[in-house]
Design a protein around this motif. Structure first.
Motif, PDB file in Angstrom:
ATOM      1  N   LEU A  40     -63.233 -47.874 -52.591  1.00  0.00           N
ATOM      2  CA  LEU A  40     -62.230 -47.656 -51.644  1.00  0.00           C
ATOM      3  C   LEU A  40     -60.882 -47.390 -52.225  1.00  0.00           C
ATOM      4  O   LEU A  40     -60.532 -47.955 -53.369  1.00  0.00           O
ATOM      5  CB  LEU A  40     -62.057 -49.082 -51.014  1.00  0.00           C
ATOM      6  CG  LEU A  40     -61.002 -49.164 -50.022  1.00  0.00           C
ATOM      7  CD1 LEU A  40     -60.805 -48.351 -48.796  1.00  0.00           C
ATOM      8  CD2 LEU A  40     -60.963 -50.597 -49.520  1.00  0.00           C
ATOM      9  N   TYR A  41     -60.329 -46.260 -51.886  1.00  0.00           N
ATOM     10  CA  TYR A  41     -58.977 -46.000 -52.586  1.00  0.00           C
ATOM     11  C   TYR A  41     -57.849 -46.729 -51.725  1.00  0.00           C
ATOM     12  O   TYR A  41     -57.471 -46.587 -50.850  1.00  0.00           O
ATOM     13  CB  TYR A  41     -58.651 -44.595 -52.222  1.00  0.00           C
ATOM     14  CG  TYR A  41     -57.479 -43.888 -53.032  1.00  0.00           C
ATOM     15  CD1 TYR A  41     -57.260 -44.165 -54.417  1.00  0.00           C
ATOM     16  CD2 TYR A  41     -56.417 -43.492 -52.550  1.00  0.00           C
ATOM     17  CE1 TYR A  41     -56.176 -43.739 -55.210  1.00  0.00           C
ATOM     18  CE2 TYR A  41     -55.299 -43.126 -52.974  1.00  0.00           C
ATOM     19  CZ  TYR A  41     -54.989 -43.234 -54.504  1.00  0.00           C
ATOM     20  OH  TYR A  41     -53.880 -42.948 -55.072  1.00  0.00           O
ATOM     21  N   LEU A  42     -57.406 -47.821 -52.455  1.00  0.00           N
ATOM     22  CA  LEU A  42     -56.571 -48.950 -51.614  1.00  0.00           C
ATOM     23  C   LEU A  42     -55.073 -48.436 -51.125  1.00  0.00           C
ATOM     24  O   LEU A  42     -54.732 -48.782 -50.046  1.00  0.00           O
ATOM     25  CB  LEU A  42     -56.536 -50.078 -52.666  1.00  0.00           C
ATOM     26  CG  LEU A  42     -57.682 -51.119 -52.725  1.00  0.00           C
ATOM     27  CD1 LEU A  42     -57.477 -51.965 -53.850  1.00  0.00           C
ATOM     28  CD2 LEU A  42     -57.976 -51.775 -51.516  1.00  0.00           C
ATOM     29  N   VAL A  60     -65.091 -43.135 -51.212  1.00  0.00           N
ATOM     30  CA  VAL A  60     -65.945 -41.948 -52.041  1.00  0.00           C
ATOM     31  C   VAL A  60     -67.290 -42.649 -52.014  1.00  0.00           C
ATOM     32  O   VAL A  60     -67.361 -43.808 -52.560  1.00  0.00           O
ATOM     33  CB  VAL A  60     -65.166 -41.760 -53.393  1.00  0.00           C
ATOM     34  CG1 VAL A  60     -66.385 -40.771 -54.192  1.00  0.00           C
ATOM     35  CG2 VAL A  60     -64.035 -41.058 -53.171  1.00  0.00           C
ATOM     36  N   SER A  61     -68.359 -42.211 -51.864  1.00  0.00           N
ATOM     37  CA  SER A  61     -69.533 -42.736 -51.596  1.00  0.00           C
ATOM     38  C   SER A  61     -70.244 -42.760 -53.153  1.00  0.00           C
ATOM     39  O   SER A  61     -69.972 -41.973 -53.961  1.00  0.00           O
ATOM     40  CB  SER A  61     -70.590 -41.825 -51.012  1.00  0.00           C
ATOM     41  OG  SER A  61     -71.788 -42.257 -51.261  1.00  0.00           O
ATOM     42  N   TYR A 382     -49.906 -36.981 -55.514  1.00  0.00           N
ATOM     43  CA  TYR A 382     -50.740 -37.632 -56.505  1.00  0.00           C
ATOM     44  C   TYR A 382     -51.759 -38.526 -55.800  1.00  0.00           C
ATOM     45  O   TYR A 382     -53.012 -38.732 -56.530  1.00  0.00           O
ATOM     46  CB  TYR A 382     -49.698 -38.807 -56.764  1.00  0.00           C
ATOM     47  CG  TYR A 382     -50.064 -40.156 -57.621  1.00  0.00           C
ATOM     48  CD1 TYR A 382     -50.467 -39.981 -58.935  1.00  0.00           C
ATOM     49  CD2 TYR A 382     -50.648 -41.143 -57.070  1.00  0.00           C
ATOM     50  CE1 TYR A 382     -50.981 -41.063 -59.752  1.00  0.00           C
ATOM     51  CE2 TYR A 382     -51.264 -42.273 -57.560  1.00  0.00           C
ATOM     52  CZ  TYR A 382     -51.358 -42.132 -59.165  1.00  0.00           C
ATOM     53  OH  TYR A 382     -52.176 -42.976 -59.878  1.00  0.00           O
ATOM     54  N   HIS A 383     -51.621 -38.961 -54.574  1.00  0.00           N
ATOM     55  CA  HIS A 383     -52.807 -39.436 -53.965  1.00  0.00           C
ATOM     56  C   HIS A 383     -54.166 -38.619 -54.039  1.00  0.00           C
ATOM     57  O   HIS A 383     -55.217 -38.820 -54.099  1.00  0.00           O
ATOM     58  CB  HIS A 383     -52.656 -39.906 -52.505  1.00  0.00           C
ATOM     59  CG  HIS A 383     -51.856 -41.161 -52.428  1.00  0.00           C
ATOM     60  ND1 HIS A 383     -51.777 -42.206 -53.234  1.00  0.00           N
ATOM     61  CD2 HIS A 383     -50.875 -41.516 -51.679  1.00  0.00           C
ATOM     62  CE1 HIS A 383     -50.943 -42.946 -52.886  1.00  0.00           C
ATOM     63  NE2 HIS A 383     -50.340 -42.571 -51.845  1.00  0.00           N
ATOM     64  N   ALA A 389     -62.321 -36.531 -55.948  1.00  0.00           N
ATOM     65  CA  ALA A 389     -63.563 -36.381 -55.284  1.00  0.00           C
ATOM     66  C   ALA A 389     -63.116 -35.122 -54.305  1.00  0.00           C
ATOM     67  O   ALA A 389     -62.471 -35.444 -53.408  1.00  0.00           O
ATOM     68  CB  ALA A 389     -64.294 -37.444 -54.416  1.00  0.00           C
ATOM     69  N   PRO A 390     -63.810 -33.993 -54.428  1.00  0.00           N
ATOM     70  CA  PRO A 390     -63.472 -33.033 -53.525  1.00  0.00           C
ATOM     71  C   PRO A 390     -63.612 -33.197 -52.024  1.00  0.00           C
ATOM     72  O   PRO A 390     -62.815 -32.685 -51.395  1.00  0.00           O
ATOM     73  CB  PRO A 390     -64.318 -31.941 -53.872  1.00  0.00           C
ATOM     74  CG  PRO A 390     -64.581 -32.059 -55.504  1.00  0.00           C
ATOM     75  CD  PRO A 390     -64.607 -33.660 -55.520  1.00  0.00           C
TER      76      PRO A 390
END
Length: 445
Positions: A40-42, A60-61, A382-383, A389-390
């Protein structure tokens, strides 16, 4: 027999370590312990809560990202460091015990909860994907209930939202949700938009102290221009199901208190029987635990010396440091297995970015203060770079574009209707084992 490396935590730090170990230790038995099958991208959670991006865009899996690592679906609840065994509470509810030759601890952090009466029962967080989704459903439901009510007091209470914490998470959550509710309230023909009230309650005298006084003042001015009341030098004293009492004597009628007043290390670190610093596991500059060179720790729950700042400094619990510690941790795991010297972690902070929604943002890249559109460009750039991950980059960028074009689809999903929303419920801060309990479980395995 192949050597086993167990990585605890499926965030960008833990997954980053596992991914690098796959390349450098192709014959090792790699196990990644994580309750979910995604990283998880917090920093994007406030936008998930506000319906700017859908939940899958912020993750991202793990099964896609990792090829030769065995995912152990569960939560590490204890470690016997002498026996080199990890106790995992599986998603089935049973305990599983894993042996290890090397252990990497990256369990992340949880919402910091203090002894405010009613907070554990009525406070709402935004630290997990489930919390963000629940928060969106809850906020939207308040507007629907207010629209359906004929009681002026109930309508006022349901249309007031209080965010406690003027740090990055609190400010971004308040800013993005305020924009969402301002747009949503126009849908309801019986609801006067002037009833909508947002508060940011901050105990220190300024917002986001790490950004500096000027950017903090710019942020406060942006929020106030939208009608958000910013209460500095104020704290939450008590909360119940219909009100929040503040330290300045006011009692605000509200059904929504969002608690964003800091983070705390995973409870796992305090159950290891190893030295901690402010509840973070003490490690050396090479990320190894003193006295236990087979155990490494990184990220929010590790007290990693910040060599770029000074000998007594510790890296702040940010995603930036966690992701950059991953390559060092992986390299040092390999070095320790091969009998080579380890290397120290050193990274100078690149700065901070804060997305206030729409075209508003503040940022401080490399110490340069920015606000407005330039800051928004830096923040979102930046994010996208940090996601790495494409697929995730494409999903996030596409949803930003749709939202900017007025084509967002913020709806109340309703599938969390049976949840209480308590912080402990979504963040699973209960259930960790003491060293004695760990030894009992290990002995039975």
């Amino acid at each position: 027999m192949s050597q086993r490396v167990v990585v605890v935590g499926g965030g960008f730090a833990g997954a980053g370590v596992a991914r690098r170990l796959e390349r450098r230790l192709p014959d090792a038995d790699l196990r990644l312990v994580a309750p979910e099958d995604y990283s998880l991208y917090l920093p994007l959670l406030p936008q998930v809560a506000a319906g700017v991006i859908p939940p899958p865009a912020a993750v991202v899996s793990l099964t896609t990202r990792l090829a030769n690592t065995t995912l152990v679906p569960g939560r590490a609840v204890g470690v016997d460091v002498e026996a080199r065994r990890v106790v995992v509470a599986s998603i089935t509810g049973e305990y599983e015990v894993l042996d290890y030759d090397r252990l990497v601890l990256a369990p992340g952090s949880v919402t910091k909860v203090i002894d405010v009466p009613g907070l554990r029962e009525y406070g709402r967080g935004c630290k997990t994907l489930a919390e963000a989704e629940f928060l969106r459903d809850h906020v939207m439901a308040q507007l629907e209930l207010a629209n359906a009510s004929s009681d002026p007091a109930e309508r006022e209470r349901r249309c007031r939202f209080v965010v406690v914490g003027g740090g990055y998470t609190g400010v971004e959550t308040a800013a993005n949700l305020q924009l969402m509710t301002t747009a949503l309230v126009r849908r309801f023909h019986r609801l006067d938009p002037s009833l909508l009230r947002w508060h940011v309650v901050q105990h220190p005298p300024e917002l986001m102290p790490g950004l500096g006084a000027r950017l903090g003042e710019d942020t406060a001015a942006t929020l106030r221009s939208r009608g958000v009341q910013v209460d500095l030098g104020t704290s939450l004293v008590e909360i119940d199901d219909g009100s929040a009492r503040l330290s300045d004597g006011r009692t605000l009628a509200t059904s929504t208190v969002i608690w964003a007043a800091g983070v705390a290390p995973s409870p796992l670190m305090g159950r290891l029987g190893l030295p901690t610093q402010r509840d973070r596991l003490v490690v050396g500059a090479d990320l190894a635990v003193p006295g236990h060179p087979e155990v490494f720790a990184l990220g929010d729950s590790a007290a990693v010396p910040d060599l770029a700042v000074g000998p007594d400094a510790v890296c702040p619990p940010t995603a930036q440091h966690a992701t950059r510690q991953a390559p060092v941790a992986a390299a040092n795991v390999v070095a320790s297995l091969q009998g080579r010297p380890t290397k120290n972690y050193r990274h100078r902070d690149l700065g901070l970015v804060v997305d206030l929604g729409g075209t508003d943002a503040v940022a401080k890249p490399f110490g340069i203060g920015l606000a407005g559109l330039p800051a928004q460009a830096v923040t979102r750039g930046y994010h996208l770079w940090a996601l790495r991950a494409p697929g995730a980059v494409a999903r996030v960028a596409a949803n930003w574009a749709l939202h900017a074009a007025g084509m967002s689809n913020a709806v109340r999903l309703g599938f969390l209707g049976g949840s209480t929303g308590r912080l402990a419920e979504f963040e699973h801060t209960d259930g960790y084992l003491s060293p004695e309990q760990v030894r009992e479980v290990v002995a039975r395995s």
